[in-house]
Design an enzyme around this catalytic site. Structure first.
Site, PDB file in Angstrom:
ATOM      1  N   CYS A   1       7.356  40.846  90.777  1.00  0.00           N
ATOM      2  CA  CYS A   1       7.393  42.306  90.836  1.00  0.00           C
ATOM      3  C   CYS A   1       7.046  42.820  89.449  1.00  0.00           C
ATOM      4  O   CYS A   1       7.085  42.071  88.477  1.00  0.00           O
ATOM      5  CB  CYS A   1       8.756  42.815  91.287  1.00  0.00           C
TER       6      CYS A   1
ATOM      7  N   LYS B   1      12.626  45.174 102.866  1.00  0.00           N
ATOM      8  CA  LYS B   1      13.405  45.556 101.680  1.00  0.00           C
ATOM      9  C   LYS B   1      13.576  47.066 101.693  1.00  0.00           C
ATOM     10  O   LYS B   1      12.602  47.812 101.702  1.00  0.00           O
ATOM     11  CB  LYS B   1      12.682  45.101 100.416  1.00  0.00           C
TER      12      LYS B   1
ATOM     13  N   CYS C   1       7.251  49.731  90.549  1.00  0.00           N
ATOM     14  CA  CYS C   1       6.867  48.362  90.905  1.00  0.00           C
ATOM     15  C   CYS C   1       5.352  48.155  90.970  1.00  0.00           C
ATOM     16  O   CYS C   1       4.890  47.123  91.481  1.00  0.00           O
ATOM     17  CB  CYS C   1       7.526  47.958  92.214  1.00  0.00           C
TER      18      CYS C   1
ATOM     19  N   ARG D   1      19.518  47.100  88.393  1.00  0.00           N
ATOM     20  CA  ARG D   1      18.610  47.860  87.531  1.00  0.00           C
ATOM     21  C   ARG D   1      19.174  47.997  86.122  1.00  0.00           C
ATOM     22  O   ARG D   1      18.414  48.056  85.159  1.00  0.00           O
ATOM     23  CB  ARG D   1      18.294  49.211  88.166  1.00  0.00           C
TER      24      ARG D   1
ATOM     25  N   LYS E   1      16.782  42.523 102.912  1.00  0.00           N
ATOM     26  CA  LYS E   1      17.479  42.893 101.682  1.00  0.00           C
ATOM     27  C   LYS E   1      17.737  44.390 101.670  1.00  0.00           C
ATOM     28  O   LYS E   1      16.806  45.147 101.934  1.00  0.00           O
ATOM     29  CB  LYS E   1      16.597  42.501 100.507  1.00  0.00           C
TER      30      LYS E   1
ATOM     31  N   TYR F   1      24.638  36.121  93.934  1.00  0.00           N
ATOM     32  CA  TYR F   1      25.199  35.968  92.594  1.00  0.00           C
ATOM     33  C   TYR F   1      26.501  35.170  92.635  1.00  0.00           C
ATOM     34  O   TYR F   1      27.011  34.771  91.599  1.00  0.00           O
ATOM     35  CB  TYR F   1      25.428  37.350  91.957  1.00  0.00           C
TER      36      TYR F   1
ATOM     37  N   GLU G   1       7.524  45.377 109.444  1.00  0.00           N
ATOM     38  CA  GLU G   1       7.274  44.769 108.126  1.00  0.00           C
ATOM     39  C   GLU G   1       7.386  43.240 108.189  1.00  0.00           C
ATOM     40  O   GLU G   1       6.586  42.525 107.602  1.00  0.00           O
ATOM     41  CB  GLU G   1       8.277  45.308 107.091  1.00  0.00           C
TER      42      GLU G   1
ATOM     43  N   ARG H   1      11.948  54.873  94.633  1.00  0.00           N
ATOM     44  CA  ARG H   1      11.061  53.865  95.212  1.00  0.00           C
ATOM     45  C   ARG H   1      10.790  54.114  96.694  1.00  0.00           C
ATOM     46  O   ARG H   1      10.378  53.199  97.419  1.00  0.00           O
ATOM     47  CB  ARG H   1      11.682  52.473  95.048  1.00  0.00           C
TER      48      ARG H   1
ATOM     49  N   CYS I   1       8.243  45.972  88.153  1.00  0.00           N
ATOM     50  CA  CYS I   1       9.086  47.057  87.616  1.00  0.00           C
ATOM     51  C   CYS I   1       9.711  46.722  86.266  1.00  0.00           C
ATOM     52  O   CYS I   1       9.824  47.590  85.401  1.00  0.00           O
ATOM     53  CB  CYS I   1      10.145  47.493  88.624  1.00  0.00           C
TER      54      CYS I   1
ATOM     55  N   SER J   1      23.024  42.983  94.150  1.00  0.00           N
ATOM     56  CA  SER J   1      23.936  43.269  93.037  1.00  0.00           C
ATOM     57  C   SER J   1      25.080  44.204  93.412  1.00  0.00           C
ATOM     58  O   SER J   1      26.232  43.958  93.070  1.00  0.00           O
ATOM     59  CB  SER J   1      23.133  43.839  91.867  1.00  0.00           C
TER      60      SER J   1
END
Ligand code: PBG
Length: 322
Positions: free
Chosen positions: A117, A192, A127, A202, A245, A310, A230, A214, A119, A271
């Site tokens: 990506c 996404k 992005c 971010r 996601k 994570y 998609e 976005r 960004c 996150s």
């Protein structure tokens, strides 16, 4: 009463015997952030126990990750230099490229996936290439393709485009094949959503857009049918793995994706989902380990084969999947 479902819940042995869902530790992918410099191990304020590592510190951290059974990482780069063509993203000496080379040299068996990506590399935080105040799809594809090729040339085992440009799988596949990387898989971030759950990321990646949002490329959170479109497009374009996601607020999309996909399905436990668990745990309001386990099981039950989280290292360290 003929049916008493409680009969099969009477003790742990029978409960374990009939358990429908298990999370495979080998299916966890651990996302990590790498920065320029040396000796850097900076905790991300909004993501307790997640860090930005310089390459040397990343290698140290990976020793302990590999020791507890982490088999795969997803690498995000945070460059020092940003511009309007994301040149650090496809620089052969860019931060991700250098990190991948170092990681693969020291841990040849660790499976390294790179995020594709722009960004983090764009001065404006979007992005792709911005023209007339919006991200311009087709010129962006070229830069994404260059980025993927440079990451694989550095040794990445798999690429994961998270940009949400139309036609991105085709663009990457053609470029990778032309560069001699026909055997490198692509994991598409297929469905996404333009989600508030990316907030802490971010901060971590310094990738918030400086203007606008976005929503002209990431999906509207209200749309489930469009998400399947998609996914179908990425499948038709040859994605080797498709992803949904975020995860927890989109389990319906995950389930439906698993039903239509004939390739493995990944979910990204993002996150914001991580930080909410950590914050509530810090307050003493939840049983953290039980919540983490329950969330991972939910992804698996909904149909995820691969879970990007994570929590990967701590889950393995604490043996939460047993
Ligand atoms: C880059 C990217 C983002 C995430 C993964 N890749 C942020 C975004 O789209 O703004 C989010 C991951 C997370 O929240 O953990 N485009």
């Amino acid at each position: 009463m003929l049916f008493r479902p409680r009969r099969l819940r009477r003790n742990e042995v029978i409960r374990n015997m009939i358990a429908e869902t298990a999370v495979n530790p080998d299916s966890l992918v651990y996302p990590m952030f790498v920065v320029e410099g040396e000796g850097v191990k900076e905790e991300i304020p909004s993501m307790p126990n997640q860090f930005r590592f310089s390459v040397d510190e990343l290698l140290k951290e990976l020793e302990s990750c590999v020791a507890v059974g982490v088999k795969s990482i997803l690498l995000f780069g945070i460059p020092n230099y940003k511009d309007e063509i994301a040149s650090s993203a496809y620089d052969e000496n860019g931060i991700v490229q250098r990190a991948v080379r170092a990681v693969k040299a020291k841990f040849p068996n660790l499976y390294v996936i790179t995020d594709v990506c722009l960004c983090e590399y764009m001065s404006h935080g979007h992005c792709g290439i911005v023209n007339d105040g919006d991200v311009d799809n087709d010129p962006t594809l070229e830069l994404l393709a260059k980025t993927a090729v440079s990451q694989v040339a550095a040794g990445a085992d798999m690429v994961a485009p998270s940009d949400m440009m139309d036609g991105h799988i085709t663009a990457l596949r053609e470029a990778l094949d032309a560069a001699g990387f026909a055997n490198t898989p692509i994991m598409g971030y297929s469905a996404k959503f333009a989600s508030a759950f990316y907030g802490p990321f971010r901060d971590a990646a310094d990738s918030a857009p400086h203007f606008g949002n976005r929503k002209t490329y990431q999906m509207d959170v209200r749309n489930g049918r469009e998400a399947l479109h998609e996914v179908e497009l990425d499948l038709e374009e040859g994605a080797d793995i498709v992803m949904v996601k975020p995860g927890l607020a989109f389990l319906d999309v995950l389930r439906e994706t698993a039903e239509i996909s004939n390739v493995p399905v990944a979910v990204y436990n993002v996150s914001g989902e991580y930080s909410m668990v950590k914050a509530a745990a810090k307050m003493g309001w939840i049983d953290e380990n039980a919540i983490i386990r329950e969330n991972l099981i939910a992804f698996r039950r909904a149909g995820a084969d691969i879970i990007i989280t994570y929590h990967a290292k701590e889950v393995l360290e604490k043996g939460l999947l047993k």
